[in-house]
Design a protein around this motif. Structure first.
Motif, PDB file in Angstrom:
ATOM      1  N   ASP A 128       0.849  -1.184   0.000  1.00 56.19           N
ATOM      2  CA  ASP A 128       0.000   0.000   0.000  1.00 56.19           C
ATOM      3  C   ASP A 128       0.890   1.241   0.000  1.00 56.19           C
ATOM      4  OD1 ASP A 128       1.010   0.205   2.569  1.00 56.19           O
ATOM      5  OD2 ASP A 128      -0.838  -0.486   3.542  1.00 56.19           O
ATOM      6  N   HIS A 129       0.301   2.419   0.286  1.00 54.87           N
ATOM      7  CA  HIS A 129       1.053   3.675   0.176  1.00 54.87           C
ATOM      8  C   HIS A 129       2.231   3.733   1.141  1.00 54.87           C
ATOM      9  CE1 HIS A 129      -1.903   4.376   3.374  1.00 54.87           C
ATOM     10  NE2 HIS A 129      -1.068   5.268   3.869  1.00 54.87           N
ATOM     11  N   HIS A 130       2.175   2.967   2.243  1.00 59.90           N
ATOM     12  CA  HIS A 130       3.275   2.991   3.194  1.00 59.90           C
ATOM     13  C   HIS A 130       4.570   2.455   2.578  1.00 59.90           C
ATOM     14  CE1 HIS A 130       0.642   4.131   6.459  1.00 59.90           C
ATOM     15  NE2 HIS A 130      -0.163   3.124   6.200  1.00 59.90           N
ATOM     16  N   HIS A 131       4.453   1.550   1.615  1.00 59.88           N
ATOM     17  CA  HIS A 131       5.635   0.968   0.980  1.00 59.88           C
ATOM     18  C   HIS A 131       6.260   1.898  -0.048  1.00 59.88           C
ATOM     19  CE1 HIS A 131       3.627  -2.626   2.609  1.00 59.88           C
ATOM     20  NE2 HIS A 131       4.807  -3.187   2.596  1.00 59.88           N
ATOM     21  N   PHE A 132       5.633   3.030  -0.319  1.00 57.75           N
ATOM     22  CA  PHE A 132       6.120   3.937  -1.361  1.00 57.75           C
ATOM     23  C   PHE A 132       6.431   5.331  -0.831  1.00 57.75           C
ATOM     24  CE2 PHE A 132       3.735   0.607  -3.363  1.00 57.75           C
ATOM     25  CZ  PHE A 132       4.447   0.305  -4.515  1.00 57.75           C
ATOM     26  N   HIS A 133       6.501   5.471   0.495  1.00 57.67           N
ATOM     27  CA  HIS A 133       6.775   6.757   1.127  1.00 57.67           C
ATOM     28  C   HIS A 133       5.800   7.808   0.596  1.00 57.67           C
ATOM     29  CE1 HIS A 133       9.448   8.940   3.803  1.00 57.67           C
ATOM     30  NE2 HIS A 133       9.362   9.971   3.008  1.00 57.67           N
ATOM     31  N   ARG A 134       4.517   7.429   0.629  1.00 60.44           N
ATOM     32  CA  ARG A 134       3.489   8.338   0.147  1.00 60.44           C
ATOM     33  C   ARG A 134       2.363   8.438   1.170  1.00 60.44           C
ATOM     34  NH1 ARG A 134       2.793   7.892  -6.422  1.00 60.44           N
ATOM     35  NH2 ARG A 134       5.005   7.660  -6.929  1.00 60.44           N
ATOM     36  N   LEU A 135       1.579   9.483   1.014  1.00 62.33           N
ATOM     37  CA  LEU A 135       0.373   9.636   1.809  1.00 62.33           C
ATOM     38  C   LEU A 135      -0.723   8.756   1.223  1.00 62.33           C
ATOM     39  CD1 LEU A 135       0.453  13.538   2.105  1.00 62.33           C
ATOM     40  CD2 LEU A 135       1.249  11.881   3.810  1.00 62.33           C
ATOM     41  N   GLU A 136      -1.783   8.573   1.969  1.00 63.63           N
ATOM     42  CA  GLU A 136      -2.868   7.724   1.484  1.00 63.63           C
ATOM     43  C   GLU A 136      -3.468   8.266   0.195  1.00 63.63           C
ATOM     44  OE1 GLU A 136      -6.754   5.412   3.370  1.00 63.63           O
ATOM     45  OE2 GLU A 136      -5.638   6.889   4.550  1.00 63.63           O
ATOM     46  N   SER A 137      -3.381   9.577   0.010  1.00 62.83           N
ATOM     47  CA  SER A 137      -3.892  10.203  -1.210  1.00 62.83           C
ATOM     48  C   SER A 137      -3.019   9.915  -2.421  1.00 62.83           C
ATOM     49  CB  SER A 137      -3.990  11.721  -1.009  1.00 62.83           C
ATOM     50  OG  SER A 137      -2.694  12.270  -0.773  1.00 62.83           O
ATOM     51  N   GLY A 138      -1.809   9.402  -2.198  1.00 61.78           N
ATOM     52  CA  GLY A 138      -0.871   9.139  -3.284  1.00 61.78           C
ATOM     53  C   GLY A 138       0.189  10.200  -3.422  1.00 61.78           C
ATOM     54  N   GLU A 139       0.042  11.309  -2.690  1.00 65.92           N
ATOM     55  CA  GLU A 139       1.052  12.366  -2.733  1.00 65.92           C
ATOM     56  C   GLU A 139       2.315  11.929  -2.010  1.00 65.92           C
ATOM     57  OE1 GLU A 139      -0.662  16.599  -2.451  1.00 65.92           O
ATOM     58  OE2 GLU A 139      -1.985  15.385  -1.182  1.00 65.92           O
ATOM     59  N   LEU A 140       3.449  12.484  -2.442  1.00 61.21           N
ATOM     60  CA  LEU A 140       4.728  12.123  -1.836  1.00 61.21           C
ATOM     61  C   LEU A 140       4.873  12.736  -0.455  1.00 61.21           C
ATOM     62  CD1 LEU A 140       7.210  12.608  -4.838  1.00 61.21           C
ATOM     63  CD2 LEU A 140       6.163  10.487  -4.044  1.00 61.21           C
ATOM     64  N   LYS A 141       5.486  11.967   0.435  1.00 62.27           N
ATOM     65  CA  LYS A 141       5.908  12.522   1.709  1.00 62.27           C
ATOM     66  C   LYS A 141       7.254  13.207   1.499  1.00 62.27           C
ATOM     67  CE  LYS A 141       3.833   9.086   4.808  1.00 62.27           C
ATOM     68  NZ  LYS A 141       4.139   8.067   5.861  1.00 62.27           N
ATOM     69  N   GLN A 142       7.472  14.293   2.206  1.00 64.57           N
ATOM     70  CA  GLN A 142       8.747  14.994   2.076  1.00 64.57           C
ATOM     71  C   GLN A 142       9.802  14.290   2.908  1.00 64.57           C
ATOM     72  OE1 GLN A 142       8.989  19.035   3.525  1.00 64.57           O
ATOM     73  NE2 GLN A 142      10.476  19.585   1.945  1.00 64.57           N
ATOM     74  N   ARG A 143      10.964  14.104   2.311  1.00 64.45           N
ATOM     75  CA  ARG A 143      12.095  13.523   3.027  1.00 64.45           C
ATOM     76  C   ARG A 143      12.956  14.644   3.595  1.00 64.45           C
ATOM     77  NH1 ARG A 143      13.372   8.153   2.182  1.00 64.45           N
ATOM     78  NH2 ARG A 143      12.023   7.051   0.708  1.00 64.45           N
ATOM     79  N   SER A 144      13.577  14.370   4.713  1.00 70.34           N
ATOM     80  CA  SER A 144      14.467  15.368   5.311  1.00 70.34           C
ATOM     81  C   SER A 144      15.643  15.673   4.402  1.00 70.34           C
ATOM     82  CB  SER A 144      14.975  14.871   6.667  1.00 70.34           C
ATOM     83  OG  SER A 144      15.662  13.629   6.519  1.00 70.34           O
ATOM     84  N   SER A 145      16.042  14.692   3.580  1.00 66.53           N
ATOM     85  CA  SER A 145      17.172  14.912   2.670  1.00 66.53           C
ATOM     86  C   SER A 145      16.830  15.867   1.533  1.00 66.53           C
ATOM     87  CB  SER A 145      17.645  13.568   2.089  1.00 66.53           C
ATOM     88  OG  SER A 145      16.576  12.944   1.387  1.00 66.53           O
ATOM     89  N   ASP A 146      15.505  16.147   1.359  1.00 67.60           N
ATOM     90  CA  ASP A 146      15.111  17.080   0.298  1.00 67.60           C
ATOM     91  C   ASP A 146      15.492  18.514   0.632  1.00 67.60           C
ATOM     92  OD1 ASP A 146      14.061  14.963  -0.984  1.00 67.60           O
ATOM     93  OD2 ASP A 146      11.976  15.360  -0.429  1.00 67.60           O
ATOM     94  N   ILE A 147      15.709  18.797   1.923  1.00 68.35           N
ATOM     95  CA  ILE A 147      16.052  20.148   2.347  1.00 68.35           C
ATOM     96  C   ILE A 147      17.558  20.298   2.243  1.00 68.35           C
ATOM     97  CG2 ILE A 147      15.907  21.824   4.203  1.00 68.35           C
ATOM     98  CD1 ILE A 147      13.554  20.168   5.308  1.00 68.35           C
ATOM     99  N   VAL A 148      18.008  21.036   1.267  1.00 71.95           N
ATOM    100  CA  VAL A 148      19.441  21.154   1.011  1.00 71.95           C
ATOM    101  C   VAL A 148      19.836  22.625   0.992  1.00 71.95           C
ATOM    102  CG1 VAL A 148      19.575  19.023  -0.283  1.00 71.95           C
ATOM    103  CG2 VAL A 148      19.031  21.127  -1.482  1.00 71.95           C
ATOM    104  N   ASP A 149      21.133  22.864   1.163  1.00 73.80           N
ATOM    105  CA  ASP A 149      21.590  24.248   1.151  1.00 73.80           C
ATOM    106  C   ASP A 149      21.735  24.740  -0.282  1.00 73.80           C
ATOM    107  OD1 ASP A 149      24.924  23.144   2.072  1.00 73.80           O
ATOM    108  OD2 ASP A 149      23.936  23.196   0.120  1.00 73.80           O
ATOM    109  N   THR A 150      21.960  26.045  -0.416  1.00 71.67           N
ATOM    110  CA  THR A 150      22.008  26.662  -1.738  1.00 71.67           C
ATOM    111  C   THR A 150      23.157  26.149  -2.570  1.00 71.67           C
ATOM    112  OG1 THR A 150      21.103  28.630  -0.706  1.00 71.67           O
ATOM    113  CG2 THR A 150      22.004  28.878  -2.925  1.00 71.67           C
ATOM    114  N   SER A 151      24.290  25.824  -1.913  1.00 71.49           N
ATOM    115  CA  SER A 151      25.471  25.388  -2.655  1.00 71.49           C
ATOM    116  C   SER A 151      25.220  24.091  -3.395  1.00 71.49           C
ATOM    117  CB  SER A 151      26.651  25.213  -1.697  1.00 71.49           C
ATOM    118  OG  SER A 151      26.354  24.201  -0.740  1.00 71.49           O
ATOM    119  N   ASP A 152      24.266  23.308  -2.929  1.00 70.45           N
ATOM    120  CA  ASP A 152      23.990  22.016  -3.556  1.00 70.45           C
ATOM    121  C   ASP A 152      22.816  22.096  -4.526  1.00 70.45           C
ATOM    122  OD1 ASP A 152      24.630  19.239  -3.766  1.00 70.45           O
ATOM    123  OD2 ASP A 152      22.808  18.777  -2.651  1.00 70.45           O
ATOM    124  N   HIS A 153      22.252  23.306  -4.690  1.00 71.93           N
ATOM    125  CA  HIS A 153      21.014  23.437  -5.461  1.00 71.93           C
ATOM    126  C   HIS A 153      21.190  23.027  -6.911  1.00 71.93           C
ATOM    127  CE1 HIS A 153      17.203  24.975  -6.845  1.00 71.93           C
ATOM    128  NE2 HIS A 153      17.833  25.734  -7.731  1.00 71.93           N
TER     129      HIS A 153
END
Length: 788
Positions: free
Chosen positions: A412-437
């Motif tokens: 189900d959605h838990h196996h895909f790191h998604r919400l029940e609606s199918g939208e993606l959950k945000q990962r902490s690794s998505d928050i990056v500094d400007t130098s890595d943009h």
């Protein structure tokens, strides 16, 4: 006709633009090999063999090339030669600009040849088979790359087209794997880069996400039958991959499900893989802690094992340093590592005779262990506490895993790191500094793809991957995950040899995917027995015969209709163990015992038929050197009367054109064009003239997943064949004739004398064939008494 792919034209246009840009760049930069003076080398005639994956055919044409006699780089198995080939313009070509330059502007190619120990080109049939297999691998990877590109990732990927090139005028007609030479740097300023390997290594310098996500995507898009590893090249133009399969069909570099397990153990899910719809491959608590402990720029001992610099006596420090400096050596290195990665103690394998002589002793030992566990506690409880010190967290993890083992995994959605609606959950690794943009921006999906929910075939293959990952843990493959003295509160001498909690974690996940081998391993431990997967499982898993019997029944169950074929042999072994437990408990009814015996005997009969069919397939597969479709799988000739061919006249190494006039078995009679003389040759000394198409092998395999003969040159193989050692967990405790005699006893008690007599007669025949004359005589007498 297949429906038109709406995005095909756009992808083709983008690819052609990439080629045109590369061509324009090549013109502006000039020939990077101009100092090698290749145009001064004499030209040679070659036969180019091109593979058509859709039609599963090879077709050929002739050309001229100029190639250096001395290699410019080499690895452990192959040498690389600079080569130039003039492209023949098509008849309808309007732009002949390149072709007017002659050899000075001829296209640059790299010709790779397998070599002998003395550095000379290997012309053996085995080496030629390896070249053909390399070509097929590249096309198989390209097919899976097309599936990946259809999902519209930020970076489209391509594999360089490769083909086999035969030098007919050289001694032995050597075969080279040839592809365009690529030069330059990628978006990150790097040149040729290896992003991952077939034995678990993941690039620690470039942090490229696309290659790793593609490898994972190739597994799920092929229903778990394939995984493309050894991703290497410049930018997103890759070459020389290794395809891993579930049945080891792609040569020595194909590490099968164990190679897949090594990849998923190191693969880190990210927002890109989430957006591509790739399910999360679950890892144990200790595996996740290890991933979190090491930053992405640190290597571990396990990574070094994957690179071959440690853990394998054949790779010392000098070799490791050489490998780092040699591009082709990095390509070849993994092809030599099968023994060290798969850990195959071939010297310890017993013969069939030894197995039969030890069967009775093994059965007695199993029964004694079961009885000892039954005596240890009151029979109604059937429970023995484990001896290994565990924390509360460990206990909770073990309980959770064992509950998971008896339930089918539902995605189900838990196996895909998604919400029940199918939208993606945000990962902490998505928050990056400007130098890595700038780097991160290139791996963000513009749209979210549908979840790649595993079907029955994918689930079965995921079960195999989890099982083999458990085996790798049990063999001590990942020493960096083993708990330290500080974490377990023990002295160094008392430390475990491997992380047994990860072993149990992956065994239970494999069982939840209905992997029979995993069910058997867990059942054995729950019955107080040893398992080949890990000698430490008994220290953390409690003995519980009711749970053991549940796992054995799960192993014996007929798989769902949409499930791929499950071998009957391990299921029969589960039946034998279940009967032994019931017999030692002495608590089951005659009907229950008879039912278990009937189901087990049916599985043993199926296993025998499957073994005979497999033996017939192996016999029909033939040996190496089958060529480009010239021989069929049984070794007979694929030539037909009227074929235009070249024959090795008097087998002196010179080939002359002619026509096939007759074919008998593996012998072909050729009439030569020049003087009309006739000669009969074995098929390996006859070859088709260029331009004629022949199917590689007439086979009814699944072309979509490469199941036809063209999909692989070396398989399929079982785990036992590939690993070189049998799985003792899957050995039946009884000969079938002994079970028939036991079933006859229960049939007699149930009043079914006629059935019992027939079973005693069959048992007597089996005992007689096994040399047990006295036992056979006793059972024959019992059969006669029942019919009197």
């Amino acid at each position: 006709m297949a429906p038109h792919d709406e995005g095909y034209d756009d992808r083709r246009r983008a690819f052609l633009e990439k080629i045109h840009r590369a061509a324009a760049k090549a013109i502006s930069e000039g020939d990077v090999w101009k100092d090698c003076n290749i145009p001064s080398i004499p030209a040679e005639r070659v036969i180019r063999h091109m593979y058509d994956p859709k039609g599963d055919r090879w077709h050929s044409d002739e050309s001229m090339v100029k190639v250096e006699k001395k290699s410019f780089t080499h690895g452990a198995m192959r040498h690389c030669f600079r080569m130039k080939k003039i492209a023949t313009p098509p008849q309808n070509a309007t732009n002949h600009r390149f072709h007017r330059y002659g050899w000075s502007r001829a296209l640059n190619y790299v010709a790779k040849a397998y070599t002998n120990e003395d550095g000379t080109v290997d012309t053996s049939n085995e080496a030629k088979d390896n070249v053909r297999n390399d070509i097929i691998l590249q096309y198989e990877a390209a097919r899976l790359a097309e599936d990946f590109d259809r999902a519209d990732p930020p970076k489209k990927i391509n594999f360089i087209r490769a083909y086999a090139m035969e030098f007919p005028d050289r001694a032995g007609s050597p075969l080279f794997a040839v592809e365009r030479f690529i030069a330059g740097n990628d978006y990150y300023g790097a040149g040729f880069t290896k992003h991952n390997t077939n034995s678990g290594f993941v690039d620690l310098d470039m942090h490229r996400v696309t290659p790793q996500v593609f490898s994972a995507h190739s597994f799920y898009s092929s229903n778990g039958t394939r995984l493309v590893a050894d991703i290497q090249g410049i930018g997103d133009l890759w070459t020389d991959p290794q395809v891993l399969s579930q049945d080891y069909r792609f040569g020595d570099g194909d590490l099968g499900p164990r190679g897949m397990a090594l990849f998923f153990k190191t693969f880190r899910h990210n927002s890109f893989s989430d957006a591509m719809g790739i399910p999360i491959f679950p890892l144990s608590r200790n595996e996740l802690k290890h991933q979190a402990k090491y930053s992405e720029d640190e290597s571990t001992y396990s990574d070094e094992l994957s690179l071959g610099s440690k853990g394998d006596d054949s790779f010392d420090a000098d070799v490791a340093n050489f490998i780092k400096g040699c591009k082709l050596a990095r390509l070849d290195m993994n092809r030599q590592m099968r023994k060290s990665v798969l850990m195959t103690p071939l010297d310890n394998v017993s013969t069939d005779t030894e197995k039969r002589s030890n069967l009775s002793e093994m059965r007695k030992s199993v029964s004694a262990s079961i009885r000892a566990s039954l005596v240890a506690v009151p029979p109604k409880k059937n429970f023995v506490k484990p001896s290994f010190h565990r924390t509360r967290t460990d206990t909770d993890e073990i309980t959770m895993c064992l509950k998971l083992a008896v339930r089918d995994t539902v995605y189900d959605h838990h196996h895909f790191h998604r919400l029940e609606s199918g939208e993606l959950k945000q990962r902490s690794s998505d928050i990056v500094d400007t130098s890595d943009h700038r780097k991160r921006r290139q791996t963000i999906m513009p749209t979210t793809r549908n979840m790649m929910i595993p079907n029955a075939e994918t689930k079965a293959n995921l079960g195999r991957v989890h099982y083999h990952l458990a085996c790798l843990h049990g063999s001590g493959r990942f020493p960096e995950i083993v708990p330290t003295a500080a974490t377990v509160g023990s002295s160094v001498e008392d430390l475990p040899t491997h992380d047994v909690f990860s072993v149990l974690f992956h065994l239970c996940h494999a069982s939840s995917h209905r992997n029979v081998s995993a069910c058997l391993a867990i059942a054995r431990v729950r019955a107080g027995l040893e398992t080949t997967v890990s000698d430490l499982l008994k220290t953390i898993v409690s003995v519980d015969f009711e749970s053991s019997k549940d796992m054995l029944r799960r192993a014996m169950e007929e798989p769902p209709d949409d499930f791929p074929h499950v071998p009957s042999s391990p299921r029969a072994a589960a039946g034998c163990l279940l009967f032994q437990i019931l017999e030692d408990e002495d608590d089951a009814s005659d009907i229950t015992m008879a039912t278990v015996l009937e189901e087990t005997l049916e599985l043993m009969a199926k296993a025998e038929i499957e073994a005979e069919e497999e033996a017939a397939r192996k016999a029909s597969r033939g040996g190496p050197g089958e060529g480009f479709g010239d021989l069929d799988s049984a070794g007979g000739s694929k030539f037909e009367a009227g074929d235009k061919v070249e024959g090795n006249f008097a087998m002196e190494g010179m080939y002359y054109p002619g026509v096939v006039v007759s074919v008998e078995g593996n012998f072909v009679t050729v009439v030569y064009d020049d003087d009309g003389s006739e000669e009969t040759l074995s098929a390996e000394h006859v070859r088709l003239l260029g331009g004629q198409d022949k199917p590689l092998v007439e086979d009814s395999g699944d072309k979509e997943n490469g199941e036809g003969s063209g999909g692989g040159m070396f398989g399929p193989m079982s785990d036992e064949e590939a690993l070189g050692v049998p799985n003792d967990d899957e050995r039946c405790l009884f000969e079938s004739y002994l079970l028939k005699a036991k079933l006859a006893e229960f049939k007699t008690k149930m009043g079914k004398k006629k059935d019992a007599a027939a079973l005693y007669e069959e048992a007597a025949d089996g005992a007689m064939n096994d040399g047990k004359m006295q036992t056979a005589s006793e059972w024959s007498c019992k059969a006669s008494e029942l019919l009197a």
